[in-house]
Design an enzyme around this catalytic site. Sequence first.
Site, PDB file in Angstrom:
ATOM      1  N   ARG A  57      29.800  44.341  50.808  1.00 29.26           N
ATOM      2  CA  ARG A  57      29.258  43.924  49.633  1.00 29.26           C
ATOM      3  C   ARG A  57      28.448  45.125  48.984  1.00 29.26           C
ATOM      4  O   ARG A  57      28.321  45.378  47.653  1.00 29.26           O
ATOM      5  CB  ARG A  57      27.976  42.662  49.799  1.00 29.26           C
ATOM      6  CG  ARG A  57      27.043  42.535  48.508  1.00 29.26           C
ATOM      7  CD  ARG A  57      26.387  41.322  48.613  1.00 29.26           C
ATOM      8  NE  ARG A  57      25.891  40.821  49.847  1.00 29.26           N
ATOM      9  CZ  ARG A  57      24.551  41.310  50.136  1.00 29.26           C
ATOM     10  NH1 ARG A  57      24.097  42.396  49.641  1.00 29.26           N
ATOM     11  NH2 ARG A  57      24.127  40.947  51.676  1.00 29.26           N
ATOM     12  N   TYR A 109      31.280  37.148  23.041  1.00 27.96           N
ATOM     13  CA  TYR A 109      31.707  36.297  23.754  1.00 27.96           C
ATOM     14  C   TYR A 109      30.880  35.391  24.199  1.00 27.96           C
ATOM     15  O   TYR A 109      29.846  35.373  24.565  1.00 27.96           O
ATOM     16  CB  TYR A 109      32.256  37.105  25.202  1.00 27.96           C
ATOM     17  CG  TYR A 109      32.996  36.355  26.167  1.00 27.96           C
ATOM     18  CD1 TYR A 109      34.151  35.968  25.830  1.00 27.96           C
ATOM     19  CD2 TYR A 109      32.145  35.905  27.178  1.00 27.96           C
ATOM     20  CE1 TYR A 109      34.758  34.820  26.709  1.00 27.96           C
ATOM     21  CE2 TYR A 109      32.870  35.156  28.339  1.00 27.96           C
ATOM     22  CZ  TYR A 109      34.120  34.761  28.062  1.00 27.96           C
ATOM     23  OH  TYR A 109      34.849  33.730  28.748  1.00 27.96           O
ATOM     24  N   ASP A 181      30.320  45.903  24.911  1.00 25.65           N
ATOM     25  CA  ASP A 181      31.373  44.902  25.724  1.00 25.65           C
ATOM     26  C   ASP A 181      32.622  45.563  25.185  1.00 25.65           C
ATOM     27  O   ASP A 181      32.924  45.444  23.747  1.00 25.65           O
ATOM     28  CB  ASP A 181      31.219  43.380  25.561  1.00 25.65           C
ATOM     29  CG  ASP A 181      32.415  42.713  26.280  1.00 25.65           C
ATOM     30  OD1 ASP A 181      33.382  43.231  26.516  1.00 25.65           O
ATOM     31  OD2 ASP A 181      31.898  41.606  26.596  1.00 25.65           O
ATOM     32  N   LYS A 206      41.384  40.665  31.314  1.00 21.49           N
ATOM     33  CA  LYS A 206      41.953  40.876  30.074  1.00 21.49           C
ATOM     34  C   LYS A 206      42.800  42.051  30.329  1.00 21.49           C
ATOM     35  O   LYS A 206      43.759  41.861  31.163  1.00 21.49           O
ATOM     36  CB  LYS A 206      41.157  40.884  29.064  1.00 21.49           C
ATOM     37  CG  LYS A 206      39.845  40.013  29.031  1.00 21.49           C
ATOM     38  CD  LYS A 206      40.411  38.351  29.138  1.00 21.49           C
ATOM     39  CE  LYS A 206      39.250  37.541  29.194  1.00 21.49           C
ATOM     40  NZ  LYS A 206      37.940  37.484  28.543  1.00 21.49           N
TER      41      LYS A 206
HETATM   42  C1  LIG Z   1      36.616  37.198  28.790  1.00 15.63           C
HETATM   43  C2  LIG Z   1      35.662  37.822  28.438  1.00 15.63           C
HETATM   44  C3  LIG Z   1      34.466  37.860  29.123  1.00 15.63           C
HETATM   45  C4  LIG Z   1      34.225  37.378  30.222  1.00 15.63           C
HETATM   46  O1  LIG Z   1      35.003  37.650  31.366  1.00 15.63           O
HETATM   47  P1  LIG Z   1      35.301  36.840  32.437  1.00 15.63           P
HETATM   48  O2  LIG Z   1      36.343  37.840  33.359  1.00 15.63           O
HETATM   49  O3  LIG Z   1      36.340  35.764  31.899  1.00 15.63           O
HETATM   50  O4  LIG Z   1      34.261  36.440  33.203  1.00 15.63           O
HETATM   51  C5  LIG Z   1      33.261  38.724  28.586  1.00 15.63           C
HETATM   52  N1  LIG Z   1      33.541  39.524  27.180  1.00 15.63           N
HETATM   53  C6  LIG Z   1      34.742  39.386  26.422  1.00 15.63           C
HETATM   54  C7  LIG Z   1      34.854  39.952  25.280  1.00 15.63           C
HETATM   55  C8  LIG Z   1      35.940  38.634  27.167  1.00 15.63           C
HETATM   56  O5  LIG Z   1      36.884  38.388  26.339  1.00 15.63           O
END
Ligand SMILES: *Cc1c(COP(=O)(O)O)cnc(C)c1O
Length: 393
Positions: A57, A109, A181, A206
Site C-alpha cells: 500500500r 465531472y 483535472d 479514460k
Molecule cells: C471519469 C472521470 C473521472 C473519474 O474517474 P474514474 O476513473 O471513473 O473514477 C474524473 N474526471 C473526469 C474528467 C472523468 O472523465
Amino acid sequence: MKRGTLLIHNGHETDTALLGAAATGALGTPVFQTSTFDQSPSFGEAPSGPREYDYARSGNPTRRVLEETIAALEGGARGYAFGSGIAAVSSVLGILSAGDHIVAAEDLYGGSWRILNTFYKRWGLELTAVDASDPDNIRRAVKSNTRALFLETPSNPLLKITDLTVCLGIAREAGLISIVDNTFMTPYLQQPLKLGADIVVHSATKFLGGHSDVISGLAVTRTEELGRRVYAVQNGFGAVPGPWDVWLVLRGLKTLKVRMEAQEASALKLAQWLRNRPGITGVFYPGLEDHPGKAVNEAQASGAGAVLSFKTQKPEQALRFLGRVKLAAAAVSLGGVETIASYPVRMSHASVPPEERQRLGITGTLIRVSMGLEDIEDIIADFDQALGPGEIN
Ligand SMILES: *Cc1c(COP(=O)(O)O)cnc(C)c1O
C-alpha cells in the site's frame, strides 16, 4: 525530448531503473504481485534502492514506474497512482482541512461534484461553484479562508474552455493550491503544471489506459512538498491500484500519441458532419471554428481532444439515437478505442440535481461522444441511421 518520444522513453524502457544491478533488460514492466517485502537483509538500516519497499500500500515497484512516468509526462515533481480517477480526486482534496474554502468550476465531472457536495461538505470543506469560463467569477469567489481552486478544461459534458493561464495566475496571487483535472486532454495535448497549476489529476480509466479495460487514477504535483502531502493521503486513505491495473495503464500510455491524434482527427470530422445534420440543434467541440473557447484552447493545448457533444431537438430523439446506434456503444466512460455515446443526464451527471443540470444546459437532448479509432465514414453512417429523420411526430 518531445512528448511522443517521452511516452516510450521515460527512463523505464527496461527494468534497469527499478532493479539496478539485477536488471534483466526486459522491455515489459515487471508486475510485482506482492503485498509485502522481506526486509531481513537490511533490517534496521535505512531502506534504499530496490529494497526500499516494505508494504505494497505504501509502495510497489510496478506502481512506482507508472508514478514516475506520469510525473515526467506532466512535467511535475511527483506522481501518485490511485484505484480510480475519483480516488485520485478525493485523495488530493484530502490535503485540505475542515473550514477551508474551495472554488471549483461548476461543470466539473459529476463524480467530483458529488464528492465535494456530499462527503467533503459533511467534513467541513466549504465550496463555491463558479462558471470558470469567465475568470472574474473566480476572482469574486475568493475569500479569506479560500485554500484551493479546482478546474477542468475542456469541461464535461459541454466542452467549455477555461483560460488556464489567467485562472491559475489568480490562484497563485491569492495563495491557493490549484488543481486541474486533465482527463479529457491528457499530458499529450495539455500540461497544466507548465501553465502554473500545482496539482494535476487524471482518470487513467479514460485516454491514458485507452482500452476500456481498467479503472485507475493519477495525480501529479508541481513540488516535492505538495507531493509529500498527497502521498500522506495516498498511504493513509489507501485508495491504491493493484499492479496489474497499473501495468495496463503503462501499456496504454505507450500508444497515447497515435490514439489521440487519430481520435481527434475523427472527432473534428464528426463534429463538422453533425453541424450540418438536420435535427441537430447544437454541436460542442473546441476544434470547431466558431467555438467560443477555440483561441484560448489553442493557446494552452496542442489539440481539441476527442470528446464532443451535441443536442437533438427533443429528448425523444436523443433516446431513440442511443437505442439505435450500432457501432458506437451507448455507455458511460470515454477515451477508449471504441466510440462511446453517452447520455449525461442519466449517466455522468445523474448525481447533479435536476435544476442545477438544467441551469448548466445539461438537458435530456444532450449526447456526449467519445470518438474511437473506427473509420470515421462508418461512424458517420451509424450516427446517420441512428438519428433518423429530424422530426419526431
Ligand atoms: C471519469 C472521470 C473521472 C473519474 O474517474 P474514474 O476513473 O471513473 O473514477 C474524473 N474526471 C473526469 C474528467 C472523468 O472523465
